[in-house]
Design a protein around this motif. Structure first.
Motif, PDB file in Angstrom:
ATOM      1  N   ASN A   3     -15.979  -2.260  -5.140  1.00  7.15           N
ATOM      2  CA  ASN A   3     -16.408  -1.424  -6.258  1.00  7.15           C
ATOM      3  C   ASN A   3     -15.995   0.015  -5.988  1.00  7.15           C
ATOM      4  N   PHE A   4     -15.200   0.574  -6.867  1.00 10.67           N
ATOM      5  CA  PHE A   4     -14.693   1.932  -6.694  1.00 10.67           C
ATOM      6  C   PHE A   4     -15.672   2.944  -7.298  1.00 10.67           C
ATOM      7  N   SER A   5     -16.021   3.958  -6.502  1.00 10.92           N
ATOM      8  CA  SER A   5     -16.879   5.045  -6.989  1.00 10.92           C
ATOM      9  C   SER A   5     -16.785   6.206  -6.021  1.00 10.92           C
ATOM     10  N   ASP A   6     -17.197   7.376  -6.473  1.00  7.97           N
ATOM     11  CA  ASP A   6     -17.237   8.534  -5.578  1.00  7.97           C
ATOM     12  C   ASP A   6     -18.204   8.285  -4.429  1.00  7.97           C
ATOM     13  N   ALA A   7     -19.291   7.570  -4.720  1.00  9.61           N
ATOM     14  CA  ALA A   7     -20.270   7.287  -3.664  1.00  9.61           C
ATOM     15  C   ALA A   7     -19.652   6.431  -2.566  1.00  9.61           C
ATOM     16  N   GLU A   8     -18.871   5.419  -2.953  1.00  8.56           N
ATOM     17  CA  GLU A   8     -18.237   4.547  -1.958  1.00  8.56           C
ATOM     18  C   GLU A   8     -17.188   5.309  -1.150  1.00  8.56           C
ATOM     19  N   LEU A   9     -16.457   6.195  -1.815  1.00  5.29           N
ATOM     20  CA  LEU A   9     -15.467   6.999  -1.095  1.00  5.29           C
ATOM     21  C   LEU A   9     -16.152   7.977  -0.145  1.00  5.29           C
TER      22      LEU A   9
END
Length: 478
Positions: free
Chosen positions: A301-307
């Motif tokens: 799942n791509f998100s700013d939080a994951e990055l």
């Protein structure tokens, strides 16, 4: 070493065709736009495979193709008022720039579909002679019912594939699943002469031809995103095996989707980010770390939080390596008083984590577990550094060097650089050099040779050596 084979739907022990060299074919980009983060995962995963095979002692011969003729190329070129060749060269150059920043190793060859038109025609002629293909008004189709194993990669029957599958509706087809091998050209479109009239190749046919042209009629790995299983890779199998009458690819390796809010990222859905857009906010090494932080077959799942999580994880490992480097260099400013160090236990810990790393990679390239072993070692080392009265005797230095060497080896396998200085440089130096090289490339296109030469010469004075190659401009710091 075990690899999950999409064809057999199970993990299999890797047995190379040739003990000296492993051959890999990767479906590359259609060069009409910058590639998105989902594409990036499909380019990073074969790079991990290649790096680990090299770590295991194999030589690797790797091919990545460029699709430089298809409907998307034609439409984009028409929108921009440029010819197909100009469009292709622009985005091929962009591909090399972006994959370099992701620390993806260069392939051994990057064939273009337009370089193999007559090889494609020859393959289609064979298929037609063997009654696997038929021609209607200048279009040539593959008759899927003639190939009895059709559907074996996607593990579906013809009936299952026909219901709701991604197939082109075309009244010329005998069967809706039949796919195009050669397209009759429309007015104003690029075309090549053929036995069926002026036209151009189908997408699936291009990859069959280029893979076998470079790797032979039997090779080890074919990689790509899971979205390519059907119809693209299913059709490749049908074409290639119809011609060779044998299995061409031993292992089919497919990576999972990248999702946005639970939906698959794709250009057709409009919910995608190009890798370049993400580089504007995040270090390319963080992006790579994010892409390999889960098992390659699992969706991400791509998100700013994951990055942000990936960024912190990478920083923890970098900080540990920096502390090791400081200790080895004799910098004891961080050390605190405490208990003595048992060198043997520390050496055993390093070896245990190294074995765990290798076991994880041997188990279907489980980068998530491999990275976990690095974090476990980093935690133990940081606890040791924080609580021990470290005397920099030769025994301790050599033991810490073993830990530093392991992080370096793991970094090479994963394509990560744990040295803080080099990653910091990449944040600024590499993008600036790439910008200057882009300006130089534009100057050369405009025949502004004075400016192009000035950029080259002044970069050389600063210690930046540049070389113009068939794959684009390459540079290195001297």
């Amino acid at each position: 070493m075990k690899i999950y084979n999409t064809l057999t739907r199970k993990k299999e022990e890797f047995q190379p065709i040739d003990e000296e060299q492993v051959k890999i074919y990767t479906c590359g980009p259609t060069v009409y736009d910058y590639f998105h983060i989902g594409n990036a995962r499909a380019f990073v995963i074969p790079d991990i495979l290649k790096r680990y095979l090299e770590y295991k002692g194999y030589q690797v011969f790797h091919i990545v193709n460029f699709t430089d003729i298809d409907d998307k190329m034609i439409n984009r070129a028409e929108e921009e008022g440029v010819n197909i060749e100009e469009l292709a060269e622009r985005f091929i150059e962009a591909y090399f720039e972006d994959t370099k920043r992701l620390n993806i190793k260069k392939a051994d060859a990057y064939p273009k579909a337009t370089e193999h038109i007559y090889d494609i025609i020859e393959l289609i002629e064979i298929l037609e002679e063997e009654e696997y293909a038929y021609e209607v008004d200048g279009d040539v189709f593959f008759a899927v019912k003639q190939f009895e194993d059709y559907g074996k990669l996607s593990n579906q029957s013809l009936e299952e594939l026909a219901s709701g599958s991604r197939v082109d509706i075309n009244e010329k087809k005998r069967n809706p699943l039949d796919f195009v091998l050669w397209k009759n050209s429309k007015a104003g479109e690029p075309s090549w002469d053929s036995p069926w009239g002026a036209g151009r190749p189908g997408w699936h046919t291009e990859c069959s031809v280029m893979s076998m042209f470079y790797l032979g009629r039997k090779f080890d790995f074919h990689t790509g995103g899971v979205d390519l299983v059907f119809p693209h890779h299913e059709n490749e199998i049908a074409q290639s095996e119809a011609v060779t009458e044998s299995q061409v690819v031993n292992y089919w390796l497919h990576n999972g989707y990248i999702n946005i809010d639970g939906e698959k990222m794709s250009k057709s859905l409009g919910n995608f980010f190009t890798t370049r857009e993400i580089f504007a906010e995040y270090d390319p090494q963080v992006v790579r770390f994010f892409l390999i932080s889960k098992h390659y077959r699992s969706p991400i799942n791509f998100s700013d939080a994951e990055l942000a999580v990936a960024q912190k994880g990478l920083e923890r490992l970098k900080n540990t390596v920096q502390r090791l480097d400081n200790l080895i260099a004799g910098d004891q400013q961080e050390l605190k008083p405490g208990s003595s160090v048992e060198y043997e236990e520390l050496t055993e810990l390093i070896e245990t984590k190294k074995k765990k790393f290798v076991a994880a990679m041997d188990d279907d390239l489980n980068t998530a577990l491999a990275i976990g072993s690095l974090h476990e070692l980093a935690k133990e080392l940081n606890t040791l550094i924080n609580t021990s009265d470290l005397q920099l005797a030769q025994g301790l230095i050599s033991t810490l060097e073993k830990a530093a060497d392991f992080f370096a080896e793991a970094g090479e396998v994963l394509g990560l650089e744990f040295s803080g200085e080099e990653i910091k440089d990449d944040n600024l130096v590499a993008p600036l050099i790439e910008l200057l090289l882009k300006i130089r490339s534009e100057a050369r296109e405009e025949q502004n040779w004075d400016l192009a030469d000035q950029i080259r010469d002044e970069l050389a004075e600063l210690g930046v050596k540049i070389e113009d190659t068939a794959q684009g401009v390459e540079w290195k710091l001297e």
